[in-house]
Design a protein around this motif. Sequence first.
Motif, PDB file in Angstrom:
ATOM      1  N   TRP A  33       0.847  -1.212   0.000  1.00 49.79           N
ATOM      2  CA  TRP A  33       0.000   0.000   0.000  1.00 49.79           C
ATOM      3  C   TRP A  33       0.878   1.256   0.000  1.00 49.79           C
ATOM      4  N   LEU A  34       1.881   1.243   0.878  1.00 51.70           N
ATOM      5  CA  LEU A  34       2.704   2.455   0.979  1.00 51.70           C
ATOM      6  C   LEU A  34       3.539   2.644  -0.289  1.00 51.70           C
ATOM      7  N   GLU A  35       3.971   1.530  -0.908  1.00 54.18           N
ATOM      8  CA  GLU A  35       4.689   1.629  -2.187  1.00 54.18           C
ATOM      9  C   GLU A  35       3.831   2.312  -3.247  1.00 54.18           C
ATOM     10  N   GLU A  36       2.534   2.084  -3.176  1.00 54.39           N
ATOM     11  CA  GLU A  36       1.620   2.706  -4.145  1.00 54.39           C
ATOM     12  C   GLU A  36       1.158   4.089  -3.699  1.00 54.39           C
ATOM     13  N   GLY A  37       1.716   4.561  -2.579  1.00 55.55           N
ATOM     14  CA  GLY A  37       1.348   5.896  -2.104  1.00 55.55           C
ATOM     15  C   GLY A  37      -0.039   5.942  -1.496  1.00 55.55           C
ATOM     16  N   ARG A  38      -0.554   4.788  -1.053  1.00 54.55           N
ATOM     17  CA  ARG A  38      -1.890   4.756  -0.432  1.00 54.55           C
ATOM     18  C   ARG A  38      -1.760   4.329   1.030  1.00 54.55           C
ATOM     19  N   ASP A  39      -2.595   4.889   1.873  1.00 57.33           N
ATOM     20  CA  ASP A  39      -2.622   4.504   3.281  1.00 57.33           C
ATOM     21  C   ASP A  39      -4.064   4.119   3.622  1.00 57.33           C
ATOM     22  N   PRO A  40      -4.341   2.832   3.782  1.00 52.88           N
ATOM     23  CA  PRO A  40      -5.737   2.420   4.008  1.00 52.88           C
ATOM     24  C   PRO A  40      -6.344   3.036   5.259  1.00 52.88           C
ATOM     25  N   PHE A  41      -5.501   3.323   6.268  1.00 57.98           N
ATOM     26  CA  PHE A  41      -6.039   3.861   7.524  1.00 57.98           C
ATOM     27  C   PHE A  41      -6.407   5.334   7.417  1.00 57.98           C
ATOM     28  N   ALA A  42      -5.867   6.006   6.386  1.00 53.30           N
ATOM     29  CA  ALA A  42      -6.215   7.419   6.205  1.00 53.30           C
ATOM     30  C   ALA A  42      -7.698   7.556   5.872  1.00 53.30           C
ATOM     31  N   ALA A  43      -8.318   6.456   5.424  1.00 50.72           N
ATOM     32  CA  ALA A  43      -9.741   6.485   5.062  1.00 50.72           C
ATOM     33  C   ALA A  43     -10.647   6.493   6.289  1.00 50.72           C
ATOM     34  N   LEU A  44     -10.095   6.122   7.452  1.00 55.74           N
ATOM     35  CA  LEU A  44     -10.934   6.080   8.659  1.00 55.74           C
ATOM     36  C   LEU A  44     -10.986   7.459   9.300  1.00 55.74           C
ATOM     37  N   PRO A  45     -12.150   7.869   9.800  1.00 53.97           N
ATOM     38  CA  PRO A  45     -12.213   9.158  10.497  1.00 53.97           C
ATOM     39  C   PRO A  45     -11.252   9.135  11.691  1.00 53.97           C
ATOM     40  N   PRO A  46     -10.513  10.235  11.920  1.00 60.29           N
ATOM     41  CA  PRO A  46      -9.523  10.254  13.005  1.00 60.29           C
ATOM     42  C   PRO A  46     -10.101   9.860  14.361  1.00 60.29           C
ATOM     43  N   GLU A  47     -11.403  10.173  14.579  1.00 57.26           N
ATOM     44  CA  GLU A  47     -11.998   9.847  15.891  1.00 57.26           C
ATOM     45  C   GLU A  47     -12.081   8.333  16.107  1.00 57.26           C
ATOM     46  N   THR A  48     -12.056   7.552  15.017  1.00 56.35           N
ATOM     47  CA  THR A  48     -12.068   6.089  15.158  1.00 56.35           C
ATOM     48  C   THR A  48     -10.864   5.661  15.994  1.00 56.35           C
ATOM     49  N   PHE A  49      -9.703   6.223  15.667  1.00 52.97           N
ATOM     50  CA  PHE A  49      -8.492   5.835  16.382  1.00 52.97           C
ATOM     51  C   PHE A  49      -8.482   6.370  17.802  1.00 52.97           C
ATOM     52  N   ALA A  50      -9.091   7.553  17.978  1.00 55.91           N
ATOM     53  CA  ALA A  50      -9.096   8.162  19.305  1.00 55.91           C
ATOM     54  C   ALA A  50      -9.866   7.293  20.298  1.00 55.91           C
ATOM     55  N   THR A  51     -10.908   6.598  19.808  1.00 55.71           N
ATOM     56  CA  THR A  51     -11.741   5.823  20.733  1.00 55.71           C
ATOM     57  C   THR A  51     -11.340   4.345  20.783  1.00 55.71           C
ATOM     58  N   LEU A  52     -10.406   3.947  19.925  1.00 60.62           N
ATOM     59  CA  LEU A  52     -10.061   2.526  19.814  1.00 60.62           C
ATOM     60  C   LEU A  52      -9.201   2.068  20.995  1.00 60.62           C
ATOM     61  N   ASP A  53      -9.628   0.974  21.626  1.00 61.65           N
ATOM     62  CA  ASP A  53      -8.822   0.464  22.733  1.00 61.65           C
ATOM     63  C   ASP A  53      -7.673  -0.400  22.263  1.00 61.65           C
ATOM     64  N   ALA A  54      -7.866  -1.037  21.123  1.00 63.56           N
ATOM     65  CA  ALA A  54      -6.779  -1.864  20.590  1.00 63.56           C
ATOM     66  C   ALA A  54      -6.964  -2.033  19.094  1.00 63.56           C
ATOM     67  N   LEU A  55      -5.833  -2.148  18.408  1.00 61.94           N
ATOM     68  CA  LEU A  55      -5.806  -2.532  16.999  1.00 61.94           C
ATOM     69  C   LEU A  55      -5.084  -3.870  16.942  1.00 61.94           C
ATOM     70  N   ILE A  56      -5.788  -4.905  16.482  1.00 63.27           N
ATOM     71  CA  ILE A  56      -5.171  -6.232  16.395  1.00 63.27           C
ATOM     72  C   ILE A  56      -4.936  -6.550  14.922  1.00 63.27           C
ATOM     73  N   ILE A  57      -3.697  -6.815  14.566  1.00 64.57           N
ATOM     74  CA  ILE A  57      -3.354  -7.135  13.178  1.00 64.57           C
ATOM     75  C   ILE A  57      -3.113  -8.634  13.095  1.00 64.57           C
ATOM     76  N   ALA A  58      -4.042  -9.324  12.402  1.00 68.58           N
ATOM     77  CA  ALA A  58      -4.024 -10.789  12.386  1.00 68.58           C
ATOM     78  C   ALA A  58      -3.208 -11.333  11.202  1.00 68.58           C
TER      79      ALA A  58
END
Length: 264
Positions: free
Chosen positions: A14-39
């Motif tokens: 994604w970053l090689e293509e100049g895209r960031d998938p997380f940029a699509a999420l509203p910033p408040e999503t991260f502010a309220t998130l207790d954990a991000l689990i990458i499976a």
Amino acid sequence: MPVLITADLHLDQWLEEGRDPFAALPPETFATLDALIIAGDLADKPKIRWPRLLRHLGRHIDPARIHVFPGNHDYYHHVIDGDDRLAELTAQAGANFAQKAEIAVGNTRFLCCTLWTDFALHGAPAMAMTFARTRMNDCRYIRKTPRYGKIQPSDTVLVHRDHRRWLEDQLTKPFAGKTVVVTHHCPHPELLSDTPSDFDPIYGSDLRALIAKHNPDAWLFGHTHRQRETIEGDTIVRNVSLGYPSEVEAGQEAELLMRGITET
Ligand SMILES: [Fe+2]
């Protein structure tokens, strides 16, 4: 207390293509998130790429709230018995390594491990392993210590048995709250190909008996990049892959990522 579980970010691509998938999420999503689990499947070549990618994720969310465990790709140009090195890289980034780990958030426990497969999905594991030996990229790009030879399907079966035993042990322990299993590989035969494929036993195992016995509230996984789900008994079984940037149209990122939001 929401937790975001996602798999198959392949964030290097994604970053090689100049895209960031997380940029699509509203910033408040991260502010309220207790954990991000990458499976799993954060990136190929983890020894080089994980540090940069974890730093990148740290721009969105405090690394202390990131939990990551490897998929098959995270062992490419690395060794199958190299979890200690991945744990070290994760700790250096201030994040948490979650291989065979229980993460407790609110009244929910998340049981995390890569899982791999038993190659028994079609009832002929020896044949499936012979097929996998020549057709599975894992057997080309993953090595093992001490001689650094390429792995065989029998090597991943051993890890599968170990992870499955760990998972069963955890599920057997009484727990008053919700239980969510998080793996890289698929636990359900109906969430693989539309028509039976020789690749299916590489991608998943039939763990319906285990699900029926322990009734976890949910089982989230990735690996196949097919965003399918089903209900098995009382358990929601859902693929939470994001996938390669070539598979995701611009504007679709947030919807795919939000499939993995779980309230605790
Ligand atoms: Fe994968």
